[in-house]
Design a protein around this motif. Structure first.
Motif, PDB file in Angstrom:
ATOM      1  N   GLY A 194       2.450  -4.027  -3.949  1.00  0.00           N
ATOM      2  CA  GLY A 194       2.981  -2.628  -4.865  1.00  0.00           C
ATOM      3  C   GLY A 194       1.837  -3.157  -5.500  1.00  0.00           C
ATOM      4  N   SER A 195       0.811  -3.574  -5.807  1.00  0.00           N
ATOM      5  CA  SER A 195       0.270  -3.156  -6.362  1.00  0.00           C
ATOM      6  C   SER A 195      -0.771  -2.093  -6.453  1.00  0.00           C
ATOM      7  N   ARG A 196      -1.759  -2.045  -7.949  1.00  0.00           N
ATOM      8  CA  ARG A 196      -2.136  -0.423  -7.482  1.00  0.00           C
ATOM      9  C   ARG A 196      -3.691  -1.217  -7.806  1.00  0.00           C
ATOM     10  N   LEU A 197      -4.884  -1.010  -7.312  1.00  0.00           N
ATOM     11  CA  LEU A 197      -5.985  -0.358  -7.920  1.00  0.00           C
ATOM     12  C   LEU A 197      -6.482   0.623  -8.074  1.00  0.00           C
ATOM     13  N   TYR A 198      -7.248   0.754  -9.447  1.00  0.00           N
ATOM     14  CA  TYR A 198      -7.424   1.855 -10.426  1.00  0.00           C
ATOM     15  C   TYR A 198      -9.245   1.997 -10.171  1.00  0.00           C
ATOM     16  N   PHE A 199     -10.313   2.439  -9.982  1.00  0.00           N
ATOM     17  CA  PHE A 199     -11.531   2.944 -10.899  1.00  0.00           C
ATOM     18  C   PHE A 199     -11.111   2.554 -12.012  1.00  0.00           C
ATOM     19  N   SER A 200     -11.808   2.210 -12.780  1.00  0.00           N
ATOM     20  CA  SER A 200     -11.441   2.419 -14.735  1.00  0.00           C
ATOM     21  C   SER A 200     -12.701   2.092 -15.495  1.00  0.00           C
ATOM     22  N   ARG A 201     -12.851   3.395 -16.624  1.00  0.00           N
ATOM     23  CA  ARG A 201     -14.458   3.159 -16.928  1.00  0.00           C
ATOM     24  C   ARG A 201     -14.089   1.649 -18.407  1.00  0.00           C
ATOM     25  N   ASP A 202     -12.843   1.691 -18.517  1.00  0.00           N
ATOM     26  CA  ASP A 202     -13.014   0.649 -20.021  1.00  0.00           C
ATOM     27  C   ASP A 202     -12.284  -0.580 -19.687  1.00  0.00           C
ATOM     28  N   GLY A 203     -11.434  -1.014 -18.581  1.00  0.00           N
ATOM     29  CA  GLY A 203     -10.698  -1.356 -18.276  1.00  0.00           C
ATOM     30  C   GLY A 203      -9.126  -1.487 -18.308  1.00  0.00           C
ATOM     31  N   GLU A 204      -8.667  -0.503 -19.170  1.00  0.00           N
ATOM     32  CA  GLU A 204      -7.791  -0.685 -19.560  1.00  0.00           C
ATOM     33  C   GLU A 204      -7.197   1.030 -19.231  1.00  0.00           C
ATOM     34  N   THR A 205      -7.672   2.122 -18.902  1.00  0.00           N
ATOM     35  CA  THR A 205      -7.457   3.537 -18.565  1.00  0.00           C
ATOM     36  C   THR A 205      -7.818   3.135 -17.121  1.00  0.00           C
ATOM     37  N   THR A 206      -7.250   4.310 -15.883  1.00  0.00           N
ATOM     38  CA  THR A 206      -6.957   4.447 -15.005  1.00  0.00           C
ATOM     39  C   THR A 206      -7.714   5.948 -14.282  1.00  0.00           C
ATOM     40  N   THR A 207      -8.502   6.193 -13.566  1.00  0.00           N
ATOM     41  CA  THR A 207      -9.308   7.012 -13.420  1.00  0.00           C
ATOM     42  C   THR A 207      -9.326   7.629 -11.827  1.00  0.00           C
ATOM     43  N   GLY A 208      -8.236   7.457 -10.917  1.00  0.00           N
ATOM     44  CA  GLY A 208      -8.797   7.100  -9.468  1.00  0.00           C
ATOM     45  C   GLY A 208      -7.874   6.310  -9.159  1.00  0.00           C
ATOM     46  N   LEU A 209      -7.060   6.392  -8.376  1.00  0.00           N
ATOM     47  CA  LEU A 209      -6.323   5.397  -7.226  1.00  0.00           C
ATOM     48  C   LEU A 209      -6.822   4.821  -5.986  1.00  0.00           C
ATOM     49  N   ILE A 210      -7.141   3.534  -5.715  1.00  0.00           N
ATOM     50  CA  ILE A 210      -8.126   3.585  -4.351  1.00  0.00           C
ATOM     51  C   ILE A 210      -7.274   3.137  -3.134  1.00  0.00           C
ATOM     52  N   LEU A 211      -6.357   2.189  -3.924  1.00  0.00           N
ATOM     53  CA  LEU A 211      -5.252   1.645  -2.858  1.00  0.00           C
ATOM     54  C   LEU A 211      -4.181   1.400  -3.257  1.00  0.00           C
ATOM     55  N   THR A 212      -3.273   0.967  -3.355  1.00  0.00           N
ATOM     56  CA  THR A 212      -2.325   0.688  -2.921  1.00  0.00           C
ATOM     57  C   THR A 212      -1.814  -0.645  -2.151  1.00  0.00           C
ATOM     58  N   VAL A 213      -1.325  -1.724  -2.924  1.00  0.00           N
ATOM     59  CA  VAL A 213      -1.462  -3.344  -1.895  1.00  0.00           C
ATOM     60  C   VAL A 213      -0.121  -2.987  -1.091  1.00  0.00           C
ATOM     61  N   THR A 214      -0.143  -3.952   0.377  1.00  0.00           N
ATOM     62  CA  THR A 214       1.078  -3.915   1.131  1.00  0.00           C
ATOM     63  C   THR A 214       0.752  -5.060   1.897  1.00  0.00           C
ATOM     64  N   ALA A 215       1.718  -5.356   2.209  1.00  0.00           N
ATOM     65  CA  ALA A 215       2.204  -6.952   3.192  1.00  0.00           C
ATOM     66  C   ALA A 215       1.488  -6.836   4.232  1.00  0.00           C
ATOM     67  N   ALA A 216       1.629  -5.488   4.955  1.00  0.00           N
ATOM     68  CA  ALA A 216       0.286  -6.274   5.912  1.00  0.00           C
ATOM     69  C   ALA A 216      -1.455  -5.967   5.810  1.00  0.00           C
ATOM     70  N   ASP A 217      -1.535  -6.434   3.983  1.00  0.00           N
ATOM     71  CA  ASP A 217      -3.069  -6.938   3.587  1.00  0.00           C
ATOM     72  C   ASP A 217      -3.127  -8.057   3.690  1.00  0.00           C
ATOM     73  N   GLU A 218      -1.906  -9.244   3.880  1.00  0.00           N
ATOM     74  CA  GLU A 218      -2.385 -10.561   3.843  1.00  0.00           C
ATOM     75  C   GLU A 218      -3.142 -11.290   5.277  1.00  0.00           C
ATOM     76  N   GLY A 219      -4.118 -11.243   4.342  1.00  0.00           N
ATOM     77  CA  GLY A 219      -5.751 -12.060   4.736  1.00  0.00           C
ATOM     78  C   GLY A 219      -6.841 -11.471   5.173  1.00  0.00           C
ATOM     79  N   LYS A 220      -6.708 -10.446   5.214  1.00  0.00           N
ATOM     80  CA  LYS A 220      -7.958  -8.977   4.960  1.00  0.00           C
ATOM     81  C   LYS A 220      -8.699  -8.351   3.595  1.00  0.00           C
ATOM     82  N   THR A 221     -10.239  -8.146   4.143  1.00  0.00           N
ATOM     83  CA  THR A 221     -10.817  -7.575   3.100  1.00  0.00           C
ATOM     84  C   THR A 221     -10.434  -6.584   3.021  1.00  0.00           C
ATOM     85  N   LEU A 222      -9.902  -6.194   1.901  1.00  0.00           N
ATOM     86  CA  LEU A 222     -10.206  -5.074   1.491  1.00  0.00           C
ATOM     87  C   LEU A 222     -11.536  -4.473   0.369  1.00  0.00           C
ATOM     88  N   GLY A 223     -11.753  -3.527   0.654  1.00  0.00           N
ATOM     89  CA  GLY A 223     -13.191  -2.994   0.143  1.00  0.00           C
ATOM     90  C   GLY A 223     -12.497  -1.916  -0.807  1.00  0.00           C
TER      91      GLY A 223
END
Length: 211
Positions: free
Chosen positions: A69-98
């Protein structure tokens, strides 16, 4: 007495972060996160029990253990978010995500797709040193729609030396000699010459002998 005990338990669960965390922990998965943008970038992850900013250099790959359920975002300063990249799912175990996405990196513009849905198709191949001598290799790559190149230098043991690499389909690979390396270092391109390999989807999992 029983009423007081119930009230106390409710109070602790609502206002004690430790108690609440014990009851809301999401399962964690382990995966690799690769910066596939082609340039240095800052990101921010937010999820159950985690929220922090971090940077990744060009082509850097890092191990991650994040709650589902963790969400990865672009960020300009590490504190704010500027666009969702991906949401982690259980199916991502062991994968390489870009980290690349077609979503605009502008605040207020919601993404239509996750990075896994929009990322370029990539394949994993192995490069083998067929020589009886130890070999230093300069691998120069030109990815589709990228203006620059990437150069990786590594050493392979004789005969059994392998290097596993991942590239988007259509990437041109050059095993460069000293002259070609100098050309690239001067800011010029060598992709007008015949490549050692142009990566195809059918190459996934194959091993190629270096010339």
């Amino acid at each position: 007495m029983q009423t007081r005990l119930i009230f106390l338990l409710l109070f602790v669960s609502l206002f004690n972060p430790v108690f609440a965390q014990q009851n809301t922990d999401a399962p964690r998965i382990t995966f690799m996160l690769k910066n596939t943008l082609g340039y240095h970038r800052m990101f921010r992850v937010e999820g159950p029990g985690i929220a922090y900013g971090f940077t990744m250099s060009k082509r850097e790959t890092i191990p991650c253990t994040w709650p589902v359920g963790s969400r990865l975002y672009f960020s300009r300063d590490g504190e704010t978010t500027t666009g969702l990249i991906l949401t982690v799912t259980a199916a991502d175990e062991g994968k390489t995500l870009g980290t690349d996405t077609e979503t605009m990196e502008t605040a207020g513009i919601p993404p239509a797709k996750t990075a896994r849905q929009t990322a370029k198709e990539t394949v994993v191949i192995r490069l083998r040193n067929p020589s009886s001598q130890r070999r230093k290799v300069a691998l120069i790559s030109y990815e589709p729609d990228q203006t620059g190149n990437s150069t990786v230098i590594f050493t392979l043991a004789p005969l059994i030396g392998f290097k596993t690499v991942r590239f988007p389909v259509g990437t041109k690979l050059y095993v460069a000699d000293d002259q070609q390396v100098n050309v690239v270092m001067s800011g010029k391109r060598i992709d007008n010459s015949k490549p050692f390999l142009t990566v195809q989807a059918s190459d996934a999992g194959k091993t190629f002998n270096l010339p």
